[in-house]
Design a protein around this motif. Structure first.
Motif, PDB file in Angstrom:
ATOM      1  N   LEU A   1       3.420   6.012  -5.556  1.00 54.12           N
ATOM      2  CA  LEU A   1       3.365   6.078  -7.019  1.00 54.12           C
ATOM      3  C   LEU A   1       2.196   6.933  -7.474  1.00 54.12           C
ATOM      4  O   LEU A   1       2.336   7.780  -8.359  1.00 54.12           O
ATOM      5  N   CYS A   2       1.052   6.722  -6.859  1.00 50.22           N
ATOM      6  CA  CYS A   2      -0.149   7.475  -7.227  1.00 50.22           C
ATOM      7  C   CYS A   2       0.046   8.963  -6.978  1.00 50.22           C
ATOM      8  O   CYS A   2      -0.240   9.793  -7.836  1.00 50.22           O
ATOM      9  N   VAL A   3       0.556   9.333  -5.824  1.00 49.53           N
ATOM     10  CA  VAL A   3       0.759  10.739  -5.472  1.00 49.53           C
ATOM     11  C   VAL A   3       1.781  11.387  -6.401  1.00 49.53           C
ATOM     12  O   VAL A   3       1.613  12.537  -6.807  1.00 49.53           O
ATOM     13  N   ASN A   4       2.811  10.666  -6.772  1.00 55.01           N
ATOM     14  CA  ASN A   4       3.836  11.231  -7.652  1.00 55.01           C
ATOM     15  C   ASN A   4       3.325  11.489  -9.066  1.00 55.01           C
ATOM     16  O   ASN A   4       3.922  12.260  -9.799  1.00 55.01           O
TER      17      ASN A   4
ATOM     18  N   SER B   1       0.802  -1.229   0.000  1.00 53.58           N
ATOM     19  CA  SER B   1       0.000   0.000   0.000  1.00 53.58           C
ATOM     20  C   SER B   1       0.832   1.275   0.000  1.00 53.58           C
ATOM     21  O   SER B   1       0.545   2.191  -0.776  1.00 53.58           O
ATOM     22  N   PRO B   2       1.873   1.407   0.846  1.00 55.08           N
ATOM     23  CA  PRO B   2       2.660   2.646   0.825  1.00 55.08           C
ATOM     24  C   PRO B   2       3.337   2.902  -0.521  1.00 55.08           C
ATOM     25  O   PRO B   2       3.420   4.040  -0.978  1.00 55.08           O
TER      26      PRO B   2
ATOM     27  N   ARG C   1     -11.020  13.186 -15.056  1.00 50.18           N
ATOM     28  CA  ARG C   1     -10.388  12.415 -16.140  1.00 50.18           C
ATOM     29  C   ARG C   1      -9.218  11.599 -15.588  1.00 50.18           C
ATOM     30  O   ARG C   1      -9.044  10.430 -15.936  1.00 50.18           O
ATOM     31  N   TRP C   2      -8.405  12.220 -14.732  1.00 49.43           N
ATOM     32  CA  TRP C   2      -7.249  11.537 -14.159  1.00 49.43           C
ATOM     33  C   TRP C   2      -7.697  10.382 -13.268  1.00 49.43           C
ATOM     34  O   TRP C   2      -7.128   9.284 -13.330  1.00 49.43           O
ATOM     35  N   LEU C   3      -8.710  10.594 -12.442  1.00 48.06           N
ATOM     36  CA  LEU C   3      -9.215   9.530 -11.564  1.00 48.06           C
ATOM     37  C   LEU C   3      -9.764   8.364 -12.386  1.00 48.06           C
ATOM     38  O   LEU C   3      -9.541   7.200 -12.037  1.00 48.06           O
ATOM     39  N   ASN C   4     -10.479   8.668 -13.453  1.00 44.23           N
ATOM     40  CA  ASN C   4     -10.992   7.599 -14.320  1.00 44.23           C
ATOM     41  C   ASN C   4      -9.849   6.806 -14.940  1.00 44.23           C
ATOM     42  O   ASN C   4      -9.905   5.585 -15.019  1.00 44.23           O
ATOM     43  N   GLU C   5      -8.812   7.514 -15.373  1.00 48.64           N
ATOM     44  CA  GLU C   5      -7.650   6.845 -15.970  1.00 48.64           C
ATOM     45  C   GLU C   5      -6.981   5.909 -14.972  1.00 48.64           C
ATOM     46  O   GLU C   5      -6.541   4.821 -15.318  1.00 48.64           O
ATOM     47  N   TRP C   6      -6.892   6.324 -13.702  1.00 47.30           N
ATOM     48  CA  TRP C   6      -6.254   5.534 -12.649  1.00 47.30           C
ATOM     49  C   TRP C   6      -7.245   4.610 -11.942  1.00 47.30           C
ATOM     50  O   TRP C   6      -6.874   3.916 -10.986  1.00 47.30           O
TER      51      TRP C   6
ATOM     52  N   LEU D   1      -0.981  18.414   0.354  1.00 52.44           N
ATOM     53  CA  LEU D   1      -1.067  16.980   0.620  1.00 52.44           C
ATOM     54  C   LEU D   1      -0.459  16.650   1.972  1.00 52.44           C
ATOM     55  O   LEU D   1       0.610  17.152   2.327  1.00 52.44           O
ATOM     56  N   TYR D   2      -1.152  15.800   2.729  1.00 43.65           N
ATOM     57  CA  TYR D   2      -0.616  15.286   3.985  1.00 43.65           C
ATOM     58  C   TYR D   2      -1.136  13.865   4.154  1.00 43.65           C
ATOM     59  O   TYR D   2      -2.353  13.653   4.240  1.00 43.65           O
ATOM     60  N   ALA D   3      -0.231  12.911   4.163  1.00 48.86           N
ATOM     61  CA  ALA D   3      -0.587  11.488   4.244  1.00 48.86           C
ATOM     62  C   ALA D   3      -1.606  11.188   3.142  1.00 48.86           C
ATOM     63  O   ALA D   3      -1.318  11.391   1.976  1.00 48.86           O
ATOM     64  N   ASP D   4      -2.807  10.719   3.516  1.00 45.99           N
ATOM     65  CA  ASP D   4      -3.806  10.418   2.482  1.00 45.99           C
ATOM     66  C   ASP D   4      -4.887  11.493   2.409  1.00 45.99           C
ATOM     67  O   ASP D   4      -5.966  11.273   1.875  1.00 45.99           O
ATOM     68  N   GLU D   5      -4.598  12.668   2.940  1.00 45.02           N
ATOM     69  CA  GLU D   5      -5.539  13.789   2.892  1.00 45.02           C
ATOM     70  C   GLU D   5      -5.062  14.818   1.870  1.00 45.02           C
ATOM     71  O   GLU D   5      -3.865  15.028   1.697  1.00 45.02           O
ATOM     72  N   THR D   6      -6.003  15.455   1.205  1.00 47.30           N
ATOM     73  CA  THR D   6      -5.679  16.479   0.219  1.00 47.30           C
ATOM     74  C   THR D   6      -6.587  17.679   0.442  1.00 47.30           C
ATOM     75  O   THR D   6      -7.799  17.529   0.544  1.00 47.30           O
TER      76      THR D   6
END
Length: 91
Positions: free
Chosen positions: A14-17, A8-9, A60-65, A30-35
């Motif tokens: 990878l997702c955040v980057n 998970s980490p 669009r980005w969320l759909n792609e991922w 961004l902080y941990a899993d909060e935005t």
């Protein structure tokens, strides 16, 4: 991604980057899993336009991922010179 899983980490990192940079007049905190999504404007119509553009790009980005936003855990706060207005799904 499974919460607490060994990978998970790494997957989160990878997702955040790969989060695309925000649009003009919008910033991410961004902080941990909060935005926090921060947008500023002296005109409410412009502010709404900036955020609409940002969220369309993000959708669009969320759909792609193949990811989602948990709307039930989201809150909106608008600060103005006249005070503060808050909105959340529970209200």
């Amino acid at each position: 991604m499974a919460q607490g899983g060994l990978i998970s980490p790494v997957l989160f990192s990878l997702c955040v980057n790969y989060i695309p940079p925000p649009s003009h007049h919008v910033e991410l905190a961004l902080y941990a899993d909060e935005t926090a999504i921060i947008a500023t404007s002296r005109k409410l119509k412009l502010l709404a336009s900036y955020l609409e553009s940002f969220f369309n790009e993000r959708r669009r980005w969320l759909n792609e991922w193949e990811d989602t936003i948990k709307v039930s855990r989201s809150t909106t706060i608008i600060f103005t010179s006249a005070g503060c207005a808050s909105s959340s799904p529970d209200q």
